[in-house]
Motif scaffolding. Structure first.
Motif, PDB file in Angstrom:
ATOM      1  N   GLU A   1      48.901  42.471  45.069  1.00  0.00           N
ATOM      2  CA  GLU A   1      47.843  42.802  44.117  1.00  0.00           C
ATOM      3  C   GLU A   1      47.982  42.134  42.753  1.00  0.00           C
ATOM      4  OE1 GLU A   1      45.297  44.648  45.011  1.00  0.00           O
ATOM      5  OE2 GLU A   1      46.061  45.394  46.918  1.00  0.00           O
TER       6      GLU A   1
ATOM      7  N   HIS B   1      45.524  39.540  41.751  1.00  0.00           N
ATOM      8  CA  HIS B   1      44.113  39.943  41.834  1.00  0.00           C
ATOM      9  C   HIS B   1      43.921  41.250  41.073  1.00  0.00           C
ATOM     10  CE1 HIS B   1      44.047  36.984  45.041  1.00  0.00           C
ATOM     11  NE2 HIS B   1      45.026  37.646  45.642  1.00  0.00           N
ATOM     12  N   GLU B   2      44.080  41.184  39.771  1.00  0.00           N
ATOM     13  CA  GLU B   2      44.060  42.392  38.934  1.00  0.00           C
ATOM     14  C   GLU B   2      42.721  43.121  39.007  1.00  0.00           C
ATOM     15  OE1 GLU B   2      46.380  44.940  36.683  1.00  0.00           O
ATOM     16  OE2 GLU B   2      46.996  43.060  37.588  1.00  0.00           O
ATOM     17  N   GLU B   3      41.606  42.370  39.042  1.00  0.00           N
ATOM     18  CA  GLU B   3      40.286  43.008  39.106  1.00  0.00           C
ATOM     19  C   GLU B   3      40.119  43.797  40.398  1.00  0.00           C
ATOM     20  OE1 GLU B   3      37.920  43.345  36.778  1.00  0.00           O
ATOM     21  OE2 GLU B   3      39.354  42.386  35.447  1.00  0.00           O
ATOM     22  N   GLY B   4      40.568  43.226  41.505  1.00  0.00           N
ATOM     23  CA  GLY B   4      40.508  43.937  42.780  1.00  0.00           C
ATOM     24  C   GLY B   4      41.378  45.181  42.766  1.00  0.00           C
TER      25      GLY B   4
END
Length: 158
Positions: free
Chosen positions: A45, A48-51
């Motif tokens: 993760e 992909h901080e936004e996810g």
């Protein structure tokens, strides 16, 4: 047995091979759920901080929907449980922007929660503590983000 300091652990890990470190990480992940969750964040993760933020928000939505609204006692227990989980996810990330986004979302959900938290002093205090905490953290961000989050915070301030 006393735990070694971070510096001692770092020094010892520098002398180990990649395979040994891999084995140590897997063994560490086996012992505690939080270790496994942190390792999952770091491996899958972190890029992909936004996810990650969206996944935590979805989990928060689900937990808010499952709250037993029969009495404020159950509501308080559930809200505190949700906040503990959110703080844990914030710790995994270590990103100040992620922290503020998740806490703002938590406050939005709590403010919109039915029955209204205005009927319970403990929930009002919990909400106010989070708003105050966000106010202290916003100045640590970039100026543009400070303004954006400041506008959102003004909407949440009672």
């Amino acid at each position: 047995m006393r735990a070694a300091t971070i510096a001692q652990l770092k020094k010892e890990l520098q002398h180990r091979s990649g395979d040994e470190i891999l084995g140590l990480c897997l063994r560490l992940a086996r012992f505690k759920k939080e270790n496994k969750e942190l390792l999952t964040y770091l491996l899958f993760e972190a890029g992909h901080e936004e996810g990650y933020i969206e996944a935590v928000k979805q989990e928060m939505d689900q937990q808010f929907n499952e709250i037993n609204t029969d009495s404020f006692y159950y509501i308080k227990k559930s809200v505190r449980k949700i906040l503990r989980a959110v703080k844990k996810y914030i710790r995994y990330s270590g990103n100040k922007e992620t922290e503020i986004q998740l806490l703002l979302y938590f406050c939005e959900k709590l403010k919109a929660f039915k029955p209204s938290i205005k009927n319970n002093t403990a929930l009002i205090n919990l909400y106010q503590r989070q708003v105050d905490f966000i106010k202290k953290r916003i100045p640590l961000l970039h100026e543009d983000l400070q303004y954006d989050y400041g506008v959102i915070l003004e909407e949440l301030t009672p």
